[in-house]
Structure formats: C-alpha cells, structure tokens
Scaffold this motif. Structure first.
Motif, mmCIF file in Angstrom:
data_model
loop_
_atom_site.group_PDB
_atom_site.id
_atom_site.type_symbol
_atom_site.label_atom_id
_atom_site.label_comp_id
_atom_site.label_asym_id
_atom_site.label_seq_id
_atom_site.Cartn_x
_atom_site.Cartn_y
_atom_site.Cartn_z
ATOM 1 N N SER A 15 0.323 74.602 34.872
ATOM 2 C CA SER A 15 1.226 74.125 33.826
ATOM 3 C C SER A 15 2.278 75.186 33.489
ATOM 4 C CB SER A 15 0.449 73.718 32.568
ATOM 5 O OG SER A 15 -0.053 74.836 31.866
ATOM 6 N N ILE A 16 1.953 76.463 33.667
ATOM 7 C CA ILE A 16 2.965 77.505 33.464
ATOM 8 C C ILE A 16 4.029 77.422 34.555
ATOM 9 C CG2 ILE A 16 3.381 79.989 33.419
ATOM 10 C CD1 ILE A 16 2.105 78.865 30.884
ATOM 11 N N ASP A 17 3.604 77.122 35.798
ATOM 12 C CA ASP A 17 4.579 76.873 36.862
ATOM 13 C C ASP A 17 5.495 75.714 36.486
ATOM 14 O OD1 ASP A 17 3.461 78.882 38.382
ATOM 15 O OD2 ASP A 17 2.247 77.525 39.619
ATOM 16 N N ALA A 18 4.908 74.692 35.880
ATOM 17 C CA ALA A 18 5.694 73.531 35.455
ATOM 18 C C ALA A 18 6.681 73.914 34.356
ATOM 19 C CB ALA A 18 4.767 72.408 34.970
ATOM 20 N N VAL A 19 6.252 74.782 33.444
ATOM 21 C CA VAL A 19 7.141 75.240 32.369
ATOM 22 C C VAL A 19 8.351 75.967 32.957
ATOM 23 C CG1 VAL A 19 7.342 76.908 30.478
ATOM 24 C CG2 VAL A 19 5.390 75.352 30.571
ATOM 25 N N GLU A 20 8.106 76.826 33.930
ATOM 26 C CA GLU A 20 9.214 77.557 34.548
ATOM 27 C C GLU A 20 10.197 76.599 35.223
ATOM 28 O OE1 GLU A 20 7.538 80.469 37.124
ATOM 29 O OE2 GLU A 20 6.712 81.682 35.493
ATOM 30 N N GLU A 71 7.212 81.605 25.881
ATOM 31 C CA GLU A 71 7.641 82.925 26.347
ATOM 32 C C GLU A 71 8.135 82.854 27.788
ATOM 33 O OE1 GLU A 71 5.725 87.403 27.054
ATOM 34 O OE2 GLU A 71 4.600 85.864 25.959
ATOM 35 N N ARG A 72 7.399 82.116 28.653
ATOM 36 C CA ARG A 72 7.807 81.983 30.049
ATOM 37 C C ARG A 72 9.115 81.207 30.162
ATOM 38 N NH1 ARG A 72 7.725 85.214 32.746
ATOM 39 N NH2 ARG A 72 8.088 83.905 34.565
ATOM 40 N N ALA A 73 9.267 80.174 29.339
ATOM 41 C CA ALA A 73 10.500 79.381 29.389
ATOM 42 C C ALA A 73 11.705 80.220 29.002
ATOM 43 C CB ALA A 73 10.374 78.161 28.470
ATOM 44 N N HIS A 74 11.571 81.040 27.962
ATOM 45 C CA HIS A 74 12.671 81.902 27.527
ATOM 46 C C HIS A 74 12.991 82.964 28.574
ATOM 47 C CE1 HIS A 74 14.038 80.562 23.690
ATOM 48 N NE2 HIS A 74 12.845 80.601 23.123
ATOM 49 N N ILE A 76 12.817 82.540 31.755
ATOM 50 C CA ILE A 76 13.552 81.855 32.824
ATOM 51 C C ILE A 76 14.947 81.455 32.367
ATOM 52 C CG2 ILE A 76 13.600 79.772 34.273
ATOM 53 C CD1 ILE A 76 11.553 81.846 35.174
ATOM 54 N N ALA A 77 15.042 80.930 31.153
ATOM 55 C CA ALA A 77 16.328 80.418 30.641
ATOM 56 C C ALA A 77 16.465 80.806 29.177
ATOM 57 C CB ALA A 77 16.399 78.900 30.806
ATOM 58 N N PRO A 78 16.965 82.017 28.883
ATOM 59 C CA PRO A 78 17.028 82.512 27.504
ATOM 60 C C PRO A 78 17.915 81.679 26.585
ATOM 61 C CG PRO A 78 17.383 84.293 29.094
ATOM 62 C CD PRO A 78 17.451 83.010 29.855
ATOM 63 N N ASP A 79 18.840 80.915 27.165
ATOM 64 C CA ASP A 79 19.826 80.218 26.348
ATOM 65 C C ASP A 79 19.392 78.833 25.897
ATOM 66 O OD1 ASP A 79 19.888 79.504 29.051
ATOM 67 O OD2 ASP A 79 21.903 78.662 28.865
ATOM 68 N N ILE A 80 18.287 78.299 26.403
ATOM 69 C CA ILE A 80 17.939 76.910 26.079
ATOM 70 C C ILE A 80 17.215 76.822 24.734
ATOM 71 C CG2 ILE A 80 17.798 76.204 28.506
ATOM 72 C CD1 ILE A 80 14.752 76.330 28.277
#
Length: 291
Positions: A15-20, A71-74, A76-80
């Motif tokens: 699911s962390i892979d999915a988040v990324e 945390e992982r999403a940020h 990968i994409a800090p602006d979203i």
C-alpha cells in the motif's frame, strides 16, 4: 482543480507503493490526494465480529499507517494537497463509495487487514468492475523510461480506455504503444475450444486487413487530440492474454478496458482485464466504459 486521486492504505509495504504511485498521479494531474483507510470486517473474515476503533484505538492507527503514507506522498510530490479519510466499513464498500468523487483510484497488489487477498483479485476485480473511476493496481516492476501500453480491442466500452491511455502518455511525456492482439477467433469475438493460431480461415488476408483497420481507426482520432504523443501501433497474432502480459514487460503502465469484444453479456470485468491485474509485469489501470 480536478477530482482527487484516492489511494487505499492499510500499513502494508504494497500500500505504500500504491501511495507513491498515487502521489505521482496526483502531481501529474494537478489534483489532490486522498488517503483512505477502512476499518471493519473484511471479506476474508466472514462470521467474525466487526472491528471497532475503540478495540485497538483509532488514534495510534491514524498516527501510524496514515502518517507514514502521508510522509511518503509528500516525499514524492511535496506540492500536492493531501487529505485523509478514515471510514468505518468493509474496504470494498468504502473504496467503491470513495471512487464516486475521484479521478483515479489506486491500490497495491497485496494488502493486510481489510485489503487482504488482493493478489487473488477480490478487491481489485470488485473495484475494477464496480468502481466509478479508473482503477490502478500497482504491481510488478515498471520501467520509468518505458511506454504506456494500451490494449486495443475495438469495443465500444474500450473507447474510455483509449482516451485514458492517451491522456496518461501525454501527462507522463512518454510514447504510447497501442497493441491489438488477434487470432482466427477474432471474427467470432469468442475464444472457444481449439487452436486460434492454427485454425484455417477462408480469407486470412482480409481478416488481417480488418484487424489492422480496427487498430488504425481506434488510435486515429486521439492522435489528433494529443499530437505530442508518439504512437507505435503493434498488430500481434497470438493468444490475447499471454500476448498482452508479455507486452507489459518494459512498460511503465498498461491500460485496458473493463470488457472487450469477447466479453459475455452482463459480465462487468472481462478475462483479459483480470489476467492483467493478476500477472502483468507493471502497474495496470482498468477503465470502465461510460455509464
């Protein structure tokens, strides 16, 4: 801003892979990301009592799995823009409802708790068949330099998959490989008993021309809409499922419609889509036709 991308999380590595992957998709679209966790009785726990947040404490879960996902999403994409959705209910039901207000749903190929059994198709097949937006299942090892592969079947329902694949290739700035697999059952639109590769047809040349025309016509209009996308058309005589799985090697994404020409009436998800969800070598997005 467009509808958000949603991703189902449960604390598993998958699911962390999915988040990324979902964070990248949200960034490409200029959309927000909604991280969804469902708690309740899962599909593999029939007869067991429903889980309630008071049993284990909702706050540690929110601070744990969801915080790590955010945390992982940020990273990968800090602006979203990221929101969290913690919902009581079975994962299948929750994600189906969440998909009604999403541009894309993303899940991993394996999971824990409410998302368990995904590799066997329980969650993925259900969402691909019943969700209200395209579903991406993150699996395999995508090649970041590879193309977006489109499975062309010529069906009316598959038109939505063609539109999605062109848009995805344009967002990612990569080529589109449009693959149409045919055999001697193509005219009958049904894979019955026998060998589709060695069967004799009265006019093989005419059949080849018809299948090439189907492929050309499928991509023609969308090439005009996305002139920046480099398109390769590939006509393959083979069994459909193995050929498309093989085409997924070296790709970064495979896009397929939920049902093709060979689908049985009333079947919401075809065998080709299911085979890709189980065996593709890269992430797969299944796109349902317009309601």
């Amino acid at each position: 801003m467009s509808d958000p991308v949603i991703v189902g999380v449960d604390g598993s590595a998958s699911s962390i892979d999915a988040v990324e992957a979902a964070a990248r998709e949200a960034h490409l679209r200029g959309a927000g990301l909604r991280i969804v966790h469902a708690f309740g009785r899962g599909p593999g726990h029939l007869g067991a009592p429903s889980w309630h947040p008071a049993d284990r404490g909702l706050e540690p879960m929110v601070r744990g799995a969801l915080a790590r996902a955010e945390e992982r999403a940020h990273a990968i994409a800090p602006d979203i823009e990221i929101t969290r959705s913690v919902v009581a209910g079975e994962a299948l039901e929750v994600l189906e409802i969440e998909s009604r207000s999403a541009s894309l749903a993303v899940v991993g190929s394996r999971g824990l708790s409410g998302f368990s059994g995904l590799l066997l198709g329980s969650t993925a097949v259900h969402l691909a068949a019943h969700g209200r937006c395209p579903l991406m299942v993150v699996r395999g090892r995508p090649d970041p330099a590879g193309p977006v592969v489109l499975a062309v079947d010529g069906s009316e329902a598959g038109a939505a998959a063609v539109e999605f694949a062109f848009a995805e290739a344009a967002l990612r700035k990569v080529p589109l490989l449009a693959v149409h697999v045919w055999n001697t059952w193509s005219e009958r639109a049904y894979e019955g008993p026998g060998d589709p590769l060695n069967a004799v047809v009265a006019d093989a040349d005419r059949l080849i021309q018809a299948e090439q025309h189907l492929l050309d016509e499928t991509v023609a209009s969308w090439r005009k809409a996305h002139p920046q996308v480099v398109v390769e058309r590939r006509l393959v005589r083979s069994r459909i499922r193995p050929a498309l799985i093989d085409a997924s090697r070296g790709a970064q994404l495979v896009v397929a419609g939920a049902r093709g020409r060979g689908g049985f009436t009333g079947l919401l998800l075809g065998s080709v889509s299911q085979a890709l969800l189980h065996h593709a070598h890269c992430p797969v997005t299944v796109v349902r036709g317009k309601e």
